[in-house]
Design an enzyme around this catalytic site. Structure first.
Site, PDB file in Angstrom:
ATOM      1  N   ARG A 189     -20.817  15.773   0.031  1.00  0.00           N
ATOM      2  CA  ARG A 189     -20.131  15.183  -1.113  1.00  0.00           C
ATOM      3  C   ARG A 189     -20.945  14.012  -1.654  1.00  0.00           C
ATOM      4  NH1 ARG A 189     -14.124  13.945   0.812  1.00  0.00           N
ATOM      5  NH2 ARG A 189     -14.022  13.019  -1.274  1.00  0.00           N
TER       6      ARG A 189
ATOM      7  N   CYS B 228     -15.166   5.480  -0.623  1.00  0.00           N
ATOM      8  CA  CYS B 228     -15.101   6.886  -0.175  1.00  0.00           C
ATOM      9  C   CYS B 228     -14.562   7.690  -1.352  1.00  0.00           C
ATOM     10  CB  CYS B 228     -14.228   7.017   1.071  1.00  0.00           C
ATOM     11  SG  CYS B 228     -12.540   6.409   0.864  1.00  0.00           S
TER      12      CYS B 228
END
Ligand SMILES: *[C@@H]1O[C@H](CO)[C@@H](O)[C@H](O)[C@H]1NC(C)=O
Ligand SMILES: *[C@@H]1O[C@H](CO)[C@@H](O)[C@H](O)[C@H]1NC(C)=O
Ligand SMILES: *[C@@H]1O[C@H](CO)[C@@H](O)[C@H](O)[C@H]1NC(C)=O
Length: 324
Positions: free
Chosen positions: A215, A275
């Site tokens: 990611r 995040c």
């Protein structure tokens, strides 16, 4: 009662000695700190000795990505650590923000946790039911600290290890009696889109992103369909899953030190964490805290906000990135 309480605090403070630069200590002159982790055995003893009450509260803070399709409230109703209450990260958030579970206002936080029987001299132990040993609990640990409450610990290894070590669970619940909690937010702990943008220019603060390498690099999809993967300039990747052993307990100081060192993070310097939506980033803050870092700040909007607001040149991706 008083001598007992003092003894309790001394015992609990042992592991956090030497944190004189800790920002929440500066923040709350009168704040009592406790160790950031308690073991399953410690909590099991406390439960067995009937210490759960106004001075010790347990919170199941389970929250997962929508794609996991887990009904954590229902799971709590069926099975939780005896004496625990449920804290809903989505409910205990800023209801006016377009982004997910952003930090609530101090008064809303106070109201919410006071309703769970937490006062500002309550030691709060947080856990979740993740197979990783922790997922959302470090976020709630960080929230309490950001709101000036140092008496908070994460159950090391979470429900997974509680069950693995043979401790009882229950479906019984009685709502604790309400207590008065007064939160004082240290706003400098929370970083905004603008703060991160400015930091990209000045390169003053190291920012660690806790998402998976795929990611982060842009090669693996984001869990939210409208968001593409990637990272912002200067971000350093330490996946939150790398901080735990195979049982789900946080690694000890030696391994954690090596992880930060290998990633090029200097724990003598300020640290911001990020995040997907500000939950797993707090694992980095917890690990840094264990190594004596005075306090990691959180970019609460994280990648979901960043991807939507940043211009394409501020989105680094080996994948599609963002269209010009
Ligand atoms: C808030 O935290 C910062 C560290 O991030 C600290 O330097 C500052 O003194 C704190 N502010 C207050 C009002 O306690
Ligand atoms: C705070 O709580 C009140 C009452 O529940 C709610 O109406 C309000 O929107 C909340 N404020 C924020 C910023 O979440
Ligand atoms: C709780 O916090 C409030 C506001 O900071 C403070 O006045 C009060 O003394 C605190 N109470 C305890 C028991 O720590």
């Amino acid at each position: 009662m008083l001598p007992l309480f003092i003894l309790w605090v001394i015992l609990l403070s042992g592991a956090s000695a030497g944190h004189s630069r800790d920002c929440s200590r500066v923040n709350m002159a009168a704040q009592v700190q406790t160790r950031a982790l308690v073991s399953v055995q410690w909590l099991a003893d406390a439960v067995r000795n009937k210490l759960v009450g106004p001075k010790l509260r347990i919170l199941d803070t389970s929250w997962y990505l929508p794609k996991a399709k887990r009904d954590t409230r229902d799971e709590f109703a069926q099975k939780h650590i005896p004496g625990a209450s449920f804290l809903d990260i989505d409910e205990c958030s800023d209801s006016t923000s377009p982004y997910d579970h952003m930090l609530p206002t101090p008064s809303n936080f106070s109201q919410y946790v006071g309703d769970l029987g937490i006062g500002n001299d309550t030691h709060v132990v947080v856990y979740d039911t993740s197979d990783f040993g922790a997922f959302s609990a470090p976020r709630v640990w960080w929230m309490f600290r950001a709101f000036g409450h140092g008496l908070v610990s994460v159950l090391d290894g979470g429900m997974k290890n509680w069950v693995a070590e043979g401790h009882p669970v229950t479906s019984e619940y009685s709502k604790p009696e309400r207590q008065e909690f007064r939160a004082t937010l240290n706003a400098s702990w929370v970083k905004s889109f603008e703060d991160v943008m400015e930091n990209i220019r000045t390169k003053e603060v190291q920012v660690v992103d806790a998402r998976s390498p795929g990611r982060f690099k842009g090669t693996e999809p984001e869990p939210r369909e409208d968001i593409l993967p990637g990272h912002f300039p200067g971000a350093i990747n330490i996946p939150f899953t790398s901080l735990r052993d195979s049982s789900g307990k946080l690694f000890g100081p030696e391994v954690l030190t090596k992880i930060f060192k290998d990633a090029g993070v200097d724990l003598q310097r300020p640290l911001w964490v990020t995040c997907g939506s500000g939950v797993t980033a707090c694992h980095i803050a917890l690990a840094a805290h264990q190594l004596g870092h005075p306090g990691a700040c959180l970019y609460d909007g994280s990648w979901v906000e960043w991807f939507q607001r940043a211009s394409p040149e501020h989105i680094i991706s080996e994948g599609k990135g963002k269209k010009q």
